[in-house]
Write a protein that holds these residues in place. Structure first.
Motif, PDB file in Angstrom:
ATOM      1  N   ASP A 110     -10.589 -36.345 -23.294  1.00 51.80           N
ATOM      2  CA  ASP A 110     -11.384 -37.218 -22.417  1.00 51.80           C
ATOM      3  C   ASP A 110     -12.385 -36.415 -21.590  1.00 51.80           C
ATOM      4  O   ASP A 110     -13.538 -36.802 -21.455  1.00 51.80           O
ATOM      5  N   SER A 111     -11.916 -35.305 -21.022  1.00 55.37           N
ATOM      6  CA  SER A 111     -12.766 -34.516 -20.124  1.00 55.37           C
ATOM      7  C   SER A 111     -13.984 -33.935 -20.832  1.00 55.37           C
ATOM      8  O   SER A 111     -15.062 -33.827 -20.241  1.00 55.37           O
ATOM      9  N   GLY A 113     -15.130 -35.244 -23.750  1.00 51.22           N
ATOM     10  CA  GLY A 113     -15.732 -36.283 -24.577  1.00 51.22           C
ATOM     11  C   GLY A 113     -15.643 -35.970 -26.066  1.00 51.22           C
ATOM     12  O   GLY A 113     -16.566 -36.278 -26.826  1.00 51.22           O
ATOM     13  N   GLY A 116     -15.729 -38.447 -30.164  1.00 48.89           N
ATOM     14  CA  GLY A 116     -16.395 -39.719 -29.905  1.00 48.89           C
ATOM     15  C   GLY A 116     -15.891 -40.466 -28.682  1.00 48.89           C
ATOM     16  O   GLY A 116     -16.266 -41.622 -28.469  1.00 48.89           O
ATOM     17  N   LEU A 117     -15.039 -39.846 -27.875  1.00 49.54           N
ATOM     18  CA  LEU A 117     -14.548 -40.496 -26.662  1.00 49.54           C
ATOM     19  C   LEU A 117     -15.609 -40.431 -25.569  1.00 49.54           C
ATOM     20  O   LEU A 117     -16.414 -39.503 -25.510  1.00 49.54           O
ATOM     21  N   GLU A 118     -15.570 -41.424 -24.694  1.00 52.02           N
ATOM     22  CA  GLU A 118     -16.454 -41.391 -23.535  1.00 52.02           C
ATOM     23  C   GLU A 118     -15.963 -40.285 -22.604  1.00 52.02           C
ATOM     24  O   GLU A 118     -14.766 -40.165 -22.334  1.00 52.02           O
ATOM     25  N   LYS A 119     -16.883 -39.468 -22.120  1.00 52.02           N
ATOM     26  CA  LYS A 119     -16.518 -38.340 -21.260  1.00 52.02           C
ATOM     27  C   LYS A 119     -16.035 -38.856 -19.904  1.00 52.02           C
ATOM     28  O   LYS A 119     -16.701 -39.647 -19.253  1.00 52.02           O
ATOM     29  N   VAL A 120     -14.838 -38.412 -19.513  1.00 50.71           N
ATOM     30  CA  VAL A 120     -14.239 -38.797 -18.240  1.00 50.71           C
ATOM     31  C   VAL A 120     -14.060 -37.522 -17.420  1.00 50.71           C
ATOM     32  O   VAL A 120     -13.417 -36.574 -17.886  1.00 50.71           O
TER      33      VAL A 120
END
Length: 155
Positions: A110-111, A113, A116-120
């Motif tokens: 996540d951190s 991204g 293909g994950l949205e960056k958190v």
């Protein structure tokens, strides 16, 4: 949100039961036979349910990144490692480690991204949460034994 939490709780309980069942199969069969049985039955169940609920749409996989096709191969690693981990450490300890690893990598994915994950953004709250879970494993594993004693550290 409540449905998501409920589904997460159900998934966690199913993973716990599946891992225990897998380790029991592995007591009577080799690791590869266990993995084949588990993933083969999973394939048949998924195919059957997919055909019932989605029909021919089950096979429409448009616009998917090539590397996502290999997620089933990752499942082989998951089952194999967990079966062996449970055999060597016991169900609770092996699953604690697996879940902690899963959480740490999910935070990293996540951190940054990745995949293909949205960056958190990684926050202090994330860091403290992961540390608390890791501390919980040590508290559970030490099980009231004196810290630093050979028996507490070798188990």
């Amino acid at each position: 949100m409540i449905l998501g939490i409920l589904l997460g709780l159900i998934a966690g309980s199913l993973v716990g039961v599946q891992n225990i069942f897998n380790s029991k199969v592995n007591e009577r069969a080799s690791t590869w036979a266990t993995t084949t049985l588990v993933l083969g039955m999973g394939f048949l169940a998924s195919l059957t349910m997919g055909l019932i609920f989605e029909g021919k749409q089950l096979f429409e996989l448009a616009n998917m990144q090539t590397w996502y096709w290999f997620s089933g191969l990752i499942g082989v690693g998951v089952v194999t490692c967990l079966v062996q981990g449970i055999r060597r450490l016991g169900a609770t300890y092996a699953i604690f480690i697996m879940l902690t690893s899963q959480l740490i990598f999910a935070v990293l994915f996540d951190s940054f991204g990745l995949f293909g994950l949205e960056k958190v953004p990684f926050t202090l709250k994330h860091f403290v949460g992961v540390l608390i879970i890791i501390a919980g494993i040590f508290v559970f594993k030490l099980n009231g034994k004196k810290v630093g004693s050979k028996s507490a550290l070798n188990q």
